[in-house]
Design a protein around this motif. Structure first.
Motif, PDB file in Angstrom:
ATOM      1  N   GLN A  83      63.282  56.382  41.394  1.00  0.00           N
ATOM      2  CA  GLN A  83      62.567  56.806  40.192  1.00  0.00           C
ATOM      3  C   GLN A  83      62.615  55.732  39.104  1.00  0.00           C
ATOM      4  O   GLN A  83      61.626  55.498  38.407  1.00  0.00           O
ATOM      5  CB  GLN A  83      63.152  58.129  39.667  1.00  0.00           C
ATOM      6  N   LYS A  84      63.758  55.061  39.016  1.00  0.00           N
ATOM      7  CA  LYS A  84      63.906  54.006  38.011  1.00  0.00           C
ATOM      8  C   LYS A  84      62.910  52.876  38.295  1.00  0.00           C
ATOM      9  O   LYS A  84      62.235  52.369  37.396  1.00  0.00           O
ATOM     10  CB  LYS A  84      65.339  53.464  38.055  1.00  0.00           C
ATOM     11  N   VAL A  85      62.813  52.488  39.559  1.00  0.00           N
ATOM     12  CA  VAL A  85      61.851  51.461  39.961  1.00  0.00           C
ATOM     13  C   VAL A  85      60.430  51.935  39.674  1.00  0.00           C
ATOM     14  O   VAL A  85      59.601  51.200  39.124  1.00  0.00           O
ATOM     15  CB  VAL A  85      62.011  51.108  41.453  1.00  0.00           C
ATOM     16  N   CYS A  86      60.165  53.166  40.020  1.00  0.00           N
ATOM     17  CA  CYS A  86      58.843  53.756  39.780  1.00  0.00           C
ATOM     18  C   CYS A  86      58.468  53.667  38.307  1.00  0.00           C
ATOM     19  O   CYS A  86      57.357  53.249  37.958  1.00  0.00           O
ATOM     20  CB  CYS A  86      58.860  55.212  40.250  1.00  0.00           C
ATOM     21  N   ASP A  87      59.386  54.037  37.438  1.00  0.00           N
ATOM     22  CA  ASP A  87      59.124  53.994  35.999  1.00  0.00           C
ATOM     23  C   ASP A  87      58.764  52.582  35.550  1.00  0.00           C
ATOM     24  O   ASP A  87      57.845  52.385  34.750  1.00  0.00           O
ATOM     25  CB  ASP A  87      60.351  54.488  35.218  1.00  0.00           C
ATOM     26  N   MET A  88      59.487  51.617  36.095  1.00  0.00           N
ATOM     27  CA  MET A  88      59.221  50.228  35.718  1.00  0.00           C
ATOM     28  C   MET A  88      57.837  49.785  36.194  1.00  0.00           C
ATOM     29  O   MET A  88      57.103  49.092  35.481  1.00  0.00           O
ATOM     30  CB  MET A  88      60.294  49.317  36.298  1.00  0.00           C
ATOM     31  N   LEU A  89      57.461  50.214  37.370  1.00  0.00           N
ATOM     32  CA  LEU A  89      56.137  49.877  37.897  1.00  0.00           C
ATOM     33  C   LEU A  89      55.049  50.471  37.013  1.00  0.00           C
ATOM     34  O   LEU A  89      54.073  49.809  36.663  1.00  0.00           O
ATOM     35  CB  LEU A  89      55.999  50.385  39.337  1.00  0.00           C
ATOM     36  N   ILE A  90      55.232  51.727  36.642  1.00  0.00           N
ATOM     37  CA  ILE A  90      54.241  52.392  35.795  1.00  0.00           C
ATOM     38  C   ILE A  90      54.152  51.688  34.448  1.00  0.00           C
ATOM     39  O   ILE A  90      53.060  51.416  33.941  1.00  0.00           O
ATOM     40  CB  ILE A  90      54.608  53.878  35.595  1.00  0.00           C
ATOM     41  N   ARG A  91      55.315  51.383  33.884  1.00  0.00           N
ATOM     42  CA  ARG A  91      55.360  50.727  32.568  1.00  0.00           C
ATOM     43  C   ARG A  91      54.580  49.421  32.596  1.00  0.00           C
ATOM     44  O   ARG A  91      53.965  49.012  31.626  1.00  0.00           O
ATOM     45  CB  ARG A  91      56.812  50.467  32.184  1.00  0.00           C
ATOM     46  N   ASN A  92      54.584  48.754  33.734  1.00  0.00           N
ATOM     47  CA  ASN A  92      53.911  47.466  33.845  1.00  0.00           C
ATOM     48  C   ASN A  92      52.514  47.567  34.453  1.00  0.00           C
ATOM     49  O   ASN A  92      51.971  46.590  34.952  1.00  0.00           O
ATOM     50  CB  ASN A  92      54.779  46.489  34.642  1.00  0.00           C
ATOM     51  N   LYS A  93      51.964  48.779  34.425  1.00  0.00           N
ATOM     52  CA  LYS A  93      50.559  48.978  34.777  1.00  0.00           C
ATOM     53  C   LYS A  93      50.183  48.622  36.215  1.00  0.00           C
ATOM     54  O   LYS A  93      49.059  48.176  36.480  1.00  0.00           O
ATOM     55  CB  LYS A  93      49.632  48.166  33.833  1.00  0.00           C
TER      56      LYS A  93
END
Lengths: 213, 213
Positions: free
Chosen positions: B160-170
């Motif tokens: 989930q942490k990785v996912c959040d970072m991916l989303i944050r970076n579009k």
DNA sequence: TAGATTGTTAATCGATTAACAATC
DNA sequence: TAGATTGTTAATCGATTAACAATC
């Protein structure tokens, strides 16, 4: 108990997700849940959850909901997780090794009895305590060891050959990672489940290009 | 051309299979096929094939059938395979390495730009010419390199942490191999495709225990 | 007992199949 | 032209959702 007949594939495909969420609830010491609460977590409608579960029996209680541990055990049983399955992995490349190293599978009852490869550089390696054998030994191994499941992790060109050997030796299930549709004789008593990674990736790129949204 | 709207997931999930069979036909120098012939190969009904294809346009010709190469190109376009996707793989264990080594993905346009891991023993390795970087560099890397797809191959606790970072970076798409359902904010413009191996295995064991047959 | 929630039936929705006129 | 096969509508089938009486 043997209400279990003519369960649709749609239902079967949802069962592992129930299993996973129920295990999570257990780990969090939650011992009762309603279809409504479960619905909010798992994302199926409450109605669908009740329909699904009723295919197998009356697991709930009016006014109370479902006992988590009890429901978990029931679903484990439906999924066939009350026994140990002997498996072999054919193809000990990255995918084969990934599966051999995945402790979860062992925990729910899938035990890797043997690994096989054709590549001399790989033969002899020990992956998670299982030695990789020459694929020439596969036929013998299957005959002697009463293997339940063959896990096909070889390239597509050799997948059918491996499949045929598994069928010939009365393996009961095939978990296929090769990007082909295996040909199974009409009369073979065997179940095949495919993991077609490339199809999954193409689905992703299709959805990314869908103008919807 | 933009007939493409409201395509059901059932149809989308079949498209990669059409793609694969059409490529096979091309490789065998077959340049025309009817829905009936394709039906026999692929296992969908001829009627369904015609219905599916008609979602996207009139690809066939009465009395003739479909031109294989043309249809292949159309479906490639629908699947979004006319461009190059920049991907990163997060988690360079067996699964991550398997994907990095799978030449097919590269061939259809998915290019691995970076690999990331947290394990010092893995950081610095070169997998198929791509160096594994420390996961601390992921955020920066995503910001600078305009990555299209993040491939999550980390354990479930960090997914989930990785996912959040991916989303944050579009990032536009996530291919998720972690056995969790990722939480995506309502407003995020991102598509997620899951490969839940454990669910696939449990499906197999469920089918093996189905009294049907 | 009153409130909650199931099990189950009926209604709706969607996907697949059948049929055939259009047309190459 | 005659034969073949599509594109498309209508019929069927199956899966999901809604509703509610049963009951804990």
């Amino acid at each position: 108990m043997d209400k279990k007949k003519n369960i649709s594939m749609a239902v079967i495909k949802r069962l592992p997700k129930y299993h996973r969420y129920l295990r999570e609830l257990m780990e969090n010491d939650i011992d009762r849940i309603s279809s409504k609460e479960l619905s909010e977590k798992i994302g199926f409608t409450a109605s669908q959850i009740r329909q699904d579960l009723n295919n197998f029996g009356d697991f709930g209680q009016q006014g109370y909901g479902y006992n988590v541990k009890e429901l978990y055990n029931e679903i484990s049983a439906i999924l066939g997780l009350t026994k140990i399955y002997k498996t072999v992995i054919i193809g000990a490349g990255n995918i084969g090794q990934a599966i051999a190293n995945y402790t979860y599978f062992d925990k729910v009852g899938f035990s890797v009895q043997g690994m096989f490869d054709i590549n001399p550089k790989i033969i002899g390696l020990k992956i998670n305590d299982v030695e990789v054998l020459d694929i020439d030994f596969l036929d013998d191994f299957l005959r002697k060891d009463n293997i339940d499941i063959g896990i096909i992790c070889v390239p597509k060109n050799s997948a059918q050959k491996v499949c045929d050997m598994l069928i010939r030796n009365k393996v009961k299930g095939i978990w296929n990672f090769a990007p082909v549709d295996l040909q199974i004789p009409e009369d073979a008593q065997i179940v095949v489940e495919n993991v077609h990674l490339s199809e999954s990736l193409l689905t992703l790129s299709c959805l990314m290009n869908d103008d919807i949204n």
